[in-house]
Write a protein that holds these residues in place. Sequence first.
Motif, PDB file in Angstrom:
ATOM      1  N   MET A 111      12.438  -4.330  -7.086  1.00  8.60           N
ATOM      2  CA  MET A 111      13.351  -4.276  -6.292  1.00  8.60           C
ATOM      3  C   MET A 111      13.786  -5.510  -5.442  1.00  8.60           C
ATOM      4  N   PRO A 112      15.115  -6.375  -5.273  1.00  5.45           N
ATOM      5  CA  PRO A 112      15.152  -7.430  -4.749  1.00  5.45           C
ATOM      6  C   PRO A 112      14.650  -7.323  -3.136  1.00  5.45           C
ATOM      7  N   SER A 165       0.801  -1.277  -0.008  1.00  4.87           N
ATOM      8  CA  SER A 165      -0.097  -0.018   0.034  1.00  4.87           C
ATOM      9  C   SER A 165       0.791   1.172  -0.109  1.00  4.87           C
ATOM     10  N   LEU A 166       1.817   1.188   0.768  1.00  4.18           N
ATOM     11  CA  LEU A 166       2.968   2.402   0.744  1.00  4.18           C
ATOM     12  C   LEU A 166       3.335   2.551  -0.682  1.00  4.18           C
ATOM     13  N   VAL A 167       3.773   1.560  -1.476  1.00  3.26           N
ATOM     14  CA  VAL A 167       4.439   1.716  -2.617  1.00  3.26           C
ATOM     15  C   VAL A 167       3.335   2.350  -3.575  1.00  3.26           C
ATOM     16  N   ALA A 174      13.248   1.423  -3.380  1.00  2.00           N
ATOM     17  CA  ALA A 174      14.903   0.538  -2.985  1.00  2.00           C
ATOM     18  C   ALA A 174      14.662   0.834  -1.324  1.00  2.00           C
ATOM     19  N   ASP A 175      14.272   2.121  -0.733  1.00  2.00           N
ATOM     20  CA  ASP A 175      14.141   1.886   0.661  1.00  2.00           C
ATOM     21  C   ASP A 175      13.002   1.013   1.234  1.00  2.00           C
ATOM     22  N   ALA A 188      14.126  -2.475   1.001  1.00  3.57           N
ATOM     23  CA  ALA A 188      15.186  -2.576   2.362  1.00  3.57           C
ATOM     24  C   ALA A 188      14.351  -3.099   3.475  1.00  3.57           C
ATOM     25  N   ALA A 189      13.187  -1.937   3.730  1.00  4.95           N
ATOM     26  CA  ALA A 189      12.666  -2.468   5.176  1.00  4.95           C
ATOM     27  C   ALA A 189      11.697  -3.669   4.830  1.00  4.95           C
ATOM     28  N   CYS A 190      11.364  -3.681   3.792  1.00  4.25           N
ATOM     29  CA  CYS A 190      10.442  -5.157   3.609  1.00  4.25           C
ATOM     30  C   CYS A 190      11.631  -6.381   3.795  1.00  4.25           C
TER      31      CYS A 190
END
Length: 594
Positions: A116-117, A32-34, A148-149, A152-154
């Motif tokens: 993003m990976p 949802s944030l994305v 990307a940020d 990283a959090a995910c």
Amino acid sequence: MGDSLAEPERLRSLHRVCVGAEPDEAFDRFASLVRHLLDVPVALVSLVDDERQFFPGQSGLAEPWLSKRETPLTHSFCQWVVLDGESKVYSDARAHPRVRDNLAIPDLGVVAYAGMPLTDADGRVLGSLCAIDTEPREWTASELAILADLAAACSSELRLRIARDLAEEARRTLEAAHDQLGLLAELTETLAATLDMDEALSRLAAAVTPRFADWCLITLIGEDGRPRRVAAAHHDPSHAAETLELSRILADLPAHDFLSRVVRTGRPDRGHTAAVRDLDPRVDELIGRLGYAGHLTTPITAPVTSRVLGAITLVNRPSRDAFTEADERTAMDIGRRAGLAVDNSRLYRQQRHVAEVLQHSLLTELPRIDGLELHARYLPAQAGAAVGGDWYDAFVQPDGSVMLAVGDVAGHDIEAAATMGQLRNLVRGDAYGRDDEPGPLLTQLDLAARGLGMPATASIVLAKAQRTVDGWTAGFANAGHPPPLLLRPDGEVEVWWEKPAPLLGLGRGRKRDTYRREAPAGSTLLLYTDGLVELPGRVIDDGIEAIAGVLRAHAGVPGEELCERLIEAAARRADDIAFLLVKIGSAGSSTSDD
């Protein structure tokens, strides 16, 4: 280049995330944030295994994919993030040679894609956090940095879940190891508690079921390699008979693969249902009822030679986890402990046989005596070497009197039996042909025992029976022994108590007294060792009264039957039992001997 989709370590990490194609609140929040920060119609947290991609997090996905939350790899852009180990950005996927034929374009409306990976703590790519647009789009550097940020959090969330699963697995492993150590300790104690082979096998089967397996079969093999003993246990007692039946059927079949392989190699064997198919129609039927998904067969090995004595087959039903390498190591340890118990039982049986032969060679063959009917029994303690210091004896003097003796040398071993043999011979050698009463004979025996350095103390009652007009008279001496019992013709029982006297070997030159009693025709005289009258937690007087009750209750039965009734009345034998039963008739009456 990134990891292969089927790389085992990557798939294990993916499995540890503990999510599937079901909604996950945390990952839905990332999607949802994305969607809102990048202003895209669809955002996904996509995890990729070797056959599919699934979406624990999504925002904006249309049906039917919203309900399914997964697609085959034919509809996956995210697989390329995993395979290449880097982000993938397409402004218009329809123009890119690598993905333009991907079915996600027509079926999910994917045109622009940025992924993003998502990685584990070791850098293995598990999937992608991706933004999707249904129109061509030039992704800005700011949008890609935000993505990307968030990725990283995910990834941190994924790593936290993996760490939590690893910690839980470590806890389960520690608990399993603790349980298995407890099982091994209990098993050692259980097997040490018996020297009976069949009892040991039954206890072993019961100990491992259901703690270590749902059911088990135990097979011992003979010198010819054929099964000779079996035992079985099932977690459900109602299947116990069927489990034992299966073990017997398998024992009668030509050597089946997994058992013969274990016996031949001495190494464990892990298998599944197919390993026992087509052995016998009865086997298929029984394992269907018992429940069978896999087995672990481990050898039972002798402790010194490592010779394979048999095998333990542990079986799990489909509802239980498959056996692991750790289980295999534990099973091997169980097999070694079982081998020690089997070897101990074999050695015990050999020792017991030798001891029984020795004991009976030391006991007297009772004489046939006009007017007396002699019966005797010797029973070793139920635990031990089957040989001890209890004994009985009877012999006729030249003057027609009869010497009767029952004694008990301290101990239940070969040394006690050897001392008993010496003592019996001393009694015979010293008493035969002499007119002395039992008191002086015991006094002399006391001196001889101490003078010759006999290594143990003993109790003994020595009696001399002589004919009278109305029956017999008995003179007796007692050195620390339970009192004789006389069942009179009227059914009353006399207990021949006298003042206590020290054990043989402790008399220190003290003169022994002779006591005299009448034994009329129709009486029964019983001389015995304390094993017959010892009752756990009770004084010996209670045991004597119990045996007196048996004599009263069976006053008219034949001598052999009376001996059996006396044995039946004795408590579980922690001590040897020896007794001499003398049924007293008149001169010229019929006699028998045992």
